[in-house]
Structure formats: C-alpha cells, structure tokens
Design a protein around this motif. Structure first.
Motif, mmCIF file in Angstrom:
data_model
loop_
_atom_site.group_PDB
_atom_site.id
_atom_site.type_symbol
_atom_site.label_atom_id
_atom_site.label_comp_id
_atom_site.label_asym_id
_atom_site.label_seq_id
_atom_site.Cartn_x
_atom_site.Cartn_y
_atom_site.Cartn_z
ATOM 1 N N GLY A 15 -56.040 -30.416 -14.102
ATOM 2 C CA GLY A 15 -56.581 -29.092 -13.777
ATOM 3 C C GLY A 15 -56.534 -28.733 -12.298
ATOM 4 N N LYS A 16 -55.897 -29.558 -11.471
ATOM 5 C CA LYS A 16 -55.899 -29.259 -10.028
ATOM 6 C C LYS A 16 -55.117 -27.980 -9.705
ATOM 7 N N SER A 17 -54.029 -27.744 -10.415
ATOM 8 C CA SER A 17 -53.237 -26.544 -10.101
ATOM 9 C C SER A 17 -54.014 -25.270 -10.437
ATOM 10 N N ARG A 40 -47.218 -27.553 -1.258
ATOM 11 C CA ARG A 40 -47.207 -28.438 -2.420
ATOM 12 C C ARG A 40 -46.090 -29.467 -2.270
ATOM 13 N N GLU A 41 -46.253 -30.567 -2.974
ATOM 14 C CA GLU A 41 -45.229 -31.606 -2.925
ATOM 15 C C GLU A 41 -44.856 -32.053 -4.321
ATOM 16 N N PRO A 42 -43.601 -32.377 -4.589
ATOM 17 C CA PRO A 42 -42.508 -32.028 -3.685
ATOM 18 C C PRO A 42 -42.265 -30.522 -3.746
ATOM 19 N N GLY A 43 -41.763 -29.976 -2.639
ATOM 20 C CA GLY A 43 -41.417 -28.548 -2.621
ATOM 21 C C GLY A 43 -42.111 -27.795 -1.510
ATOM 22 N N LEU A 51 -35.021 -30.326 -3.510
ATOM 23 C CA LEU A 51 -35.323 -31.743 -3.768
ATOM 24 C C LEU A 51 -36.205 -31.866 -5.009
ATOM 25 N N ARG A 52 -37.188 -30.944 -5.134
ATOM 26 C CA ARG A 52 -38.085 -30.977 -6.307
ATOM 27 C C ARG A 52 -37.274 -30.892 -7.614
ATOM 28 N N ARG A 53 -36.313 -29.974 -7.588
ATOM 29 C CA ARG A 53 -35.492 -29.797 -8.788
ATOM 30 C C ARG A 53 -34.726 -31.092 -9.096
ATOM 31 N N ILE A 55 -35.528 -34.146 -8.170
ATOM 32 C CA ILE A 55 -36.428 -35.253 -8.526
ATOM 33 C C ILE A 55 -36.951 -35.092 -9.959
ATOM 34 N N LEU A 56 -37.314 -33.856 -10.316
ATOM 35 C CA LEU A 56 -38.053 -33.681 -11.570
ATOM 36 C C LEU A 56 -37.226 -33.145 -12.742
ATOM 37 N N ASP A 57 -36.210 -32.345 -12.424
ATOM 38 C CA ASP A 57 -35.565 -31.616 -13.529
ATOM 39 C C ASP A 57 -34.044 -31.709 -13.562
ATOM 40 N N LEU A 71 -36.652 -39.713 -1.964
ATOM 41 C CA LEU A 71 -36.541 -38.245 -2.015
ATOM 42 C C LEU A 71 -37.924 -37.610 -1.817
ATOM 43 N N LEU A 72 -38.951 -38.222 -2.424
ATOM 44 C CA LEU A 72 -40.318 -37.706 -2.242
ATOM 45 C C LEU A 72 -40.746 -37.822 -0.780
ATOM 46 N N CYS A 73 -40.359 -38.944 -0.156
ATOM 47 C CA CYS A 73 -40.703 -39.116 1.264
ATOM 48 C C CYS A 73 -39.940 -38.111 2.122
ATOM 49 N N ASP A 97 -51.137 -29.267 -2.511
ATOM 50 C CA ASP A 97 -51.143 -29.727 -3.891
ATOM 51 C C ASP A 97 -50.306 -31.010 -3.895
ATOM 52 N N ARG A 98 -50.964 -32.148 -3.763
ATOM 53 C CA ARG A 98 -50.398 -33.504 -3.670
ATOM 54 C C ARG A 98 -49.943 -33.836 -2.244
ATOM 55 N N PHE A 99 -50.110 -35.126 -1.904
ATOM 56 C CA PHE A 99 -49.589 -35.671 -0.648
ATOM 57 C C PHE A 99 -49.322 -37.152 -0.903
ATOM 58 N N TYR A 100 -49.450 -38.025 0.111
ATOM 59 C CA TYR A 100 -48.946 -39.382 -0.122
ATOM 60 C C TYR A 100 -49.739 -40.194 -1.146
ATOM 61 N N SER A 102 -50.204 -39.334 -4.063
ATOM 62 C CA SER A 102 -49.400 -39.236 -5.297
ATOM 63 C C SER A 102 -48.340 -40.328 -5.324
ATOM 64 N N THR A 103 -47.737 -40.599 -4.170
ATOM 65 C CA THR A 103 -46.686 -41.629 -4.126
ATOM 66 C C THR A 103 -47.295 -43.009 -4.386
ATOM 67 N N ILE A 104 -48.515 -43.204 -3.865
ATOM 68 C CA ILE A 104 -49.195 -44.479 -4.126
ATOM 69 C C ILE A 104 -49.468 -44.624 -5.624
ATOM 70 N N TYR A 106 -48.094 -42.858 -8.300
ATOM 71 C CA TYR A 106 -46.942 -42.800 -9.220
ATOM 72 C C TYR A 106 -45.869 -43.846 -8.895
ATOM 73 N N GLN A 107 -45.465 -43.909 -7.610
ATOM 74 C CA GLN A 107 -44.334 -44.798 -7.302
ATOM 75 C C GLN A 107 -44.789 -46.247 -7.041
ATOM 76 N N CYS A 108 -45.910 -46.426 -6.330
ATOM 77 C CA CYS A 108 -46.348 -47.810 -6.052
ATOM 78 C C CYS A 108 -47.025 -48.412 -7.275
ATOM 79 N N LEU A 156 -42.203 -30.326 -20.262
ATOM 80 C CA LEU A 156 -42.645 -31.368 -19.335
ATOM 81 C C LEU A 156 -41.482 -31.838 -18.468
ATOM 82 N N ASP A 157 -41.770 -32.144 -17.176
ATOM 83 C CA ASP A 157 -40.699 -32.661 -16.322
ATOM 84 C C ASP A 157 -40.541 -34.168 -16.567
ATOM 85 N N ARG A 158 -39.574 -34.755 -15.837
ATOM 86 C CA ARG A 158 -39.218 -36.159 -16.085
ATOM 87 C C ARG A 158 -40.412 -37.105 -15.914
HETATM 88 P P1 TMP Z 1 -47.044 -31.197 -9.913
HETATM 89 O O1 TMP Z 1 -46.379 -30.607 -11.094
HETATM 90 O O2 TMP Z 1 -48.469 -31.540 -10.097
HETATM 91 O O3 TMP Z 1 -46.781 -30.449 -8.665
HETATM 92 O O4 TMP Z 1 -46.370 -32.640 -9.685
HETATM 93 C C1 TMP Z 1 -45.043 -32.858 -9.698
HETATM 94 C C2 TMP Z 1 -44.715 -34.201 -10.291
HETATM 95 O O5 TMP Z 1 -44.234 -35.051 -9.244
HETATM 96 C C3 TMP Z 1 -45.860 -34.950 -10.951
HETATM 97 O O6 TMP Z 1 -45.408 -35.483 -12.185
HETATM 98 C C4 TMP Z 1 -46.163 -36.077 -10.020
HETATM 99 C C5 TMP Z 1 -44.849 -36.303 -9.312
HETATM 100 N N1 TMP Z 1 -44.970 -36.856 -7.953
HETATM 101 C C6 TMP Z 1 -44.749 -38.214 -7.779
HETATM 102 O O7 TMP Z 1 -44.424 -38.933 -8.723
HETATM 103 N N2 TMP Z 1 -44.886 -38.722 -6.515
HETATM 104 C C7 TMP Z 1 -45.215 -37.948 -5.432
HETATM 105 O O8 TMP Z 1 -45.319 -38.466 -4.305
HETATM 106 C C8 TMP Z 1 -45.436 -36.536 -5.645
HETATM 107 C C9 TMP Z 1 -45.788 -35.673 -4.473
HETATM 108 C C10 TMP Z 1 -45.303 -36.039 -6.911
#
Ligand code: TMP
Length: 214
Positions: A15-17, A40-43, A51-53, A55-57, A71-73, A97-100, A102-104, A106-108, A156-158
C-alpha cells in the motif's frame, strides 16, 4: 539550509504507492508545494525509466541476478546525482518510493546476491553518505500481501511475480535493515485502513518537518 529525505519501503501489495499518491495530492495544496520533490526507484528520469523497463519488463531476455543489482545501483546513482542531491541542497523535502533498503531486501536477502554489508559498502562508494532521514516501512505479512496481489488486476512485473518464499525473504531483509539502521525507521502496520495510515504519516511529518507543512 539542508533538505529532508524520506523514503517509503515495503514488499509487494503493502500500500505504499497508494499513500505516496495521497501525499502528493496533500502537498500539492500546501503553500510550500514547490518544496517537495517526489522520486521513485528504479526510474524517475528518462534514462532510469528505460532502466526500469529493462529491469522489470524486458521480455526478450532477463538479467542475471548481479546484472539486476548493478542496473538498480546505476538507476540509484542517476537519481541521487540528478534529482535527490540537487533538491536536498536547495533545502527541499525529497520523498522517494524505494531506495537502497529495497536492494537489501530484494537483492541481498531474497536473491542472496551479496551480503548486506557488501551492498552498504558498494552504496557508499557510488552515492557517498546519502541516506534517508526517515524511512516509512510498510509492514505486511507476505501471506496477506499475496492475498491482496491475487485480487489485483494489473499485470505483475518480473520481480512481483516471484513466489511466497521469495517474498518472505524480502520481509526478512527489511526487518534486518530496520534493526541495524533503526534510528531512521518508522514502522507502519500496513493492515490498517488507508485513512488510518495516511493520518499516521501526516502526524509523523508534523513532528519531524512541521516547517514544511504550511
Ligand atoms: P515498485 O513497483 O514498488 O516501484 O517496485 C518496483 C519493483 O522493483 C519491485 O518489485 C521491487 C523491485 N526493486 C528491487 O528488487 N530492488 C530495488 O533496489 C528496487 C529499488 C526495486
């Protein structure tokens, strides 16, 4: 005068968005509306939207996990240098809307690409000491998030399409960083209603940055 940096974080469907959208409407009616910058990140810039496109789609090929992280960095560097730092140095409030974190999460934590400490060191190398003054962490159990997601009609994105186990690890990552950098975290119970959460956010902002809310 230094500005104030706020990030919104949380797993899918938290619900953050929706809250950021409401906050945008709220600040647009303030006398100080020009003092708020939304990111917002990415984007958020022409290059990082591309880059967002990717990474996600991007359906032609999907990035390797390390490529995804880099790419996120890359998107973060662009955002920090081109939007966030200039706004902060003009004394504005930046709402991201998101910062590092999120990387911790999702990616870490979820993808296990590198330890959190290595990501923090990489982050310091690429963006220096920039970090949010305040982070709203929307906490929702992955099970509840999944139930919400199943009701959504959007494609849904990737990353959103990953399974429940992945999203449990995302939450574990958020829980971890919210403990080690606890002084900037404000945890929100994302099961509350949209109105309740919004009122809570405004209350916190009135405590932290009353000078901007005229
Ligand atoms: P959003 O739709 O909430 O803007 O998020 C975009 C997607 O990107 C979401 O699935 C989380 C992912 N994401 C990461 O995996 N790592 C990141 O560092 C960021 C910023 C987003």
């Amino acid at each position: 005068m230094k500005g104030y940096f706020i990030s919104f974080e949380g797993g899918e469907g938290c619900g953050k968005s929706t809250q950021i959208k409401r906050l945008k409407e709220y600040v647009s009616s303030l006398k100080n509306a020009d003092n708020f910058v939304f990111a917002r990140e990415p984007g958020g810039t022409p290059l990082t939207d591309e880059l967002r496109r990717l990474i996600l789609d991007y359906e032609v090929d999907s990035p390797l996990p390390m490529t995804e992280l880099l790419l996120l960095c890359a998107s973060r560097v662009e955002n920090v240098q081109k939007r966030i730092l200039p706004a902060l140095s003009q004394g504005k409030v930046v709402i991201a809307d998101r910062f590092y974190d999120s990387t911790i999460a999702y990616q870490c934590s979820a993808r296990n690409i590198m330890p959190v400490e290595d990501l923090l060191a990489l982050t310091k190398k690429i963006i220096g000491d920039v970090k949010p003054d305040l982070t709203f962490y929307f906490k929702l159990s992955p099970e509840e998030a999944f139930a919400r997601k199943n009701k959504m009609e959007e494609k849904l994105d990737r990353i959103e399409s990953e399974g429940l186990e992945f999203h449990k690890k995302v939450q574990a990552g958020y829980d971890y960083i919210s403990k080690i950098e606890s002084d900037r975290f404000y945890c929100i119970d994302a099961t509350k209603s949209i109105d309740e959460i919004f009122n809570e956010i405004i209350k916190v902002l009135n405590e932290k940055i009353p000078q901007f809310l005229n």
